[in-house]
Scaffold this motif. Structure first.
Motif, short mmCIF file in Angstrom:
data_model
loop_
_atom_site.label_atom_id
_atom_site.label_comp_id
_atom_site.label_asym_id
_atom_site.label_seq_id
_atom_site.Cartn_x
_atom_site.Cartn_y
_atom_site.Cartn_z
N TYR A 175 0.80 -1.22 0.00
CA TYR A 175 0.00 0.00 0.00
C TYR A 175 0.84 1.28 0.00
CZ TYR A 175 -4.35 -2.64 0.74
OH TYR A 175 -5.43 -3.48 0.59
N PRO A 176 1.81 1.45 0.91
CA PRO A 176 2.62 2.68 0.88
C PRO A 176 3.40 2.85 -0.41
CG PRO A 176 2.87 1.55 2.98
CD PRO A 176 2.14 0.62 2.08
N LEU A 177 3.89 1.73 -0.98
CA LEU A 177 4.66 1.81 -2.22
C LEU A 177 3.75 2.16 -3.40
CD1 LEU A 177 7.10 -1.23 -1.86
CD2 LEU A 177 7.47 1.18 -1.25
N LEU A 178 2.52 1.64 -3.38
CA LEU A 178 1.56 1.99 -4.42
C LEU A 178 1.21 3.47 -4.36
CD1 LEU A 178 -0.30 0.93 -6.69
CD2 LEU A 178 -2.05 0.52 -4.94
N MET A 179 1.03 3.97 -3.14
CA MET A 179 0.78 5.40 -2.96
C MET A 179 1.95 6.22 -3.49
SD MET A 179 -0.94 5.67 0.81
CE MET A 179 -2.40 4.75 1.24
N ALA A 180 3.16 5.78 -3.19
CA ALA A 180 4.35 6.50 -3.66
C ALA A 180 4.38 6.57 -5.18
CB ALA A 180 5.61 5.81 -3.14
N ALA A 181 4.03 5.46 -5.83
CA ALA A 181 4.02 5.43 -7.29
C ALA A 181 3.00 6.42 -7.86
CB ALA A 181 3.72 4.02 -7.78
N PHE A 182 1.78 6.41 -7.33
CA PHE A 182 0.73 7.29 -7.83
C PHE A 182 1.06 8.76 -7.57
CE2 PHE A 182 -3.35 4.66 -8.56
CZ PHE A 182 -2.61 3.67 -9.17
N LEU A 183 1.58 9.04 -6.38
CA LEU A 183 1.96 10.42 -6.07
C LEU A 183 3.12 10.88 -6.94
CD1 LEU A 183 1.72 10.24 -2.17
CD2 LEU A 183 0.22 11.54 -3.68
N GLY A 184 4.04 9.96 -7.25
CA GLY A 184 5.15 10.30 -8.15
C GLY A 184 4.68 10.60 -9.56
N ILE A 185 3.69 9.86 -10.03
CA ILE A 185 3.12 10.12 -11.36
C ILE A 185 2.56 11.54 -11.41
CG2 ILE A 185 1.23 9.52 -12.92
CD1 ILE A 185 1.64 6.59 -12.06
N GLY A 186 1.79 11.89 -10.39
CA GLY A 186 1.20 13.24 -10.36
C GLY A 186 2.25 14.33 -10.32
#
Length: 239
Positions: free
Chosen positions: A144-155
């Motif tokens: 979950y935290p790594l998935l959040m990091a990926a999505f926030l990085g995309i933005g």
């Protein structure tokens, strides 16, 4: 910062060196006036006022990742040792998305689509945190935290490229002043988050982010409609 600002006032363009007055006080005053104009004049342009919320949001979301995300999401589940890995994922997706978004940028319409796409990924994370997220253990506690990091990085990657492209497109005759506004409002927003982070809860910070992304997107879409309408009117007039 103060020293750097003072020194910048003495910087002259190479082709203007022969025109510099012998009276240093006069040249200093004119340099200060020129710098102030480059900062203040863009604020008289409605387009800049409409893009400032998006600029400020870009700073807010960066600081949110550095402060609240690492402290309240990564650290409780992955520990301090996991912060580096989460930020590595964030940085990797940020860089990849920056390259991809830069390649796809071709004009105002492409900028609009790409910005809305990046905002959508970040909005999903904020809504997840606001409505349903809770720290878990096991594999999901890592994913979950790594998935959040990926999505926030995309933005963030989207905003890094598209804001620069947007300012260059809208303010061709005063790019210096436009990019000065970019740094002023981004830095101010980052400072706000770092001041608030120690005294507000994650829930409150996420609510601020949801409000900020909503206001910035509405303002940005209104800007694109306004620019497109002006462009269409100009074409009709020329015909």
């Amino acid at each position: 910062m103060t020293l750097g600002t003072i020194l910048m006032c003495f910087i002259c363009k190479t082709n203007d060196k022969e025109k510099v007055s012998e009276d240093s006080s006069v040249s200093f005053c004119s340099a200060v006036a020129s710098r102030l104009n480059s900062v203040i004049l863009p604020l008289l342009d409605m387009r800049m006022l409409l893009v400032i919320p998006l600029i400020a949001y870009s700073g807010l979301q960066q600081a949110f990742v550095w402060a609240s995300y690492t402290k309240d999401i990564v650290n409780p589940t992955l520990g301090e040792a996991g912060v580096g890995g989460a930020m590595a994922v964030y940085g990797a997706f940020d860089a990849i998305c920056s390259l991809a978004a830069g390649r796809l940028t071709s004009g105002l319409r492409s900028i609009t689509v790409i910005v809305c796409g990046g905002a959508f990924f970040q909005a999903l994370i904020f809504l997840w945190l606001l409505l349903k997220y809770s720290a878990t253990s096991g594999v999901l506690g890592v994913i979950y935290p790594l998935l959040m990091a990926a999505f926030l990085g995309i933005g963030d990657g989207v905003l890094n490229t598209q804001l620069s492209a947007l300012l260059a497109l809208l303010f061709k005759h005063d790019t210096e002043g436009a990019f000065a506004q970019l740094k002023v409002w981004q830095s101010s927003a980052i400072a706000v988050v770092f001041f608030l982070s120690p005294v507000v809860t994650l829930q409150t910070m996420v609510e601020i982010m949801v409000g900020a992304i909503s206001v910035s997107l509405v303002s940005f879409l209104f800007l694109t409609l306004k620019v497109e309408k002006a462009f269409s009117s100009h074409q009709v007039t020329n015909m």
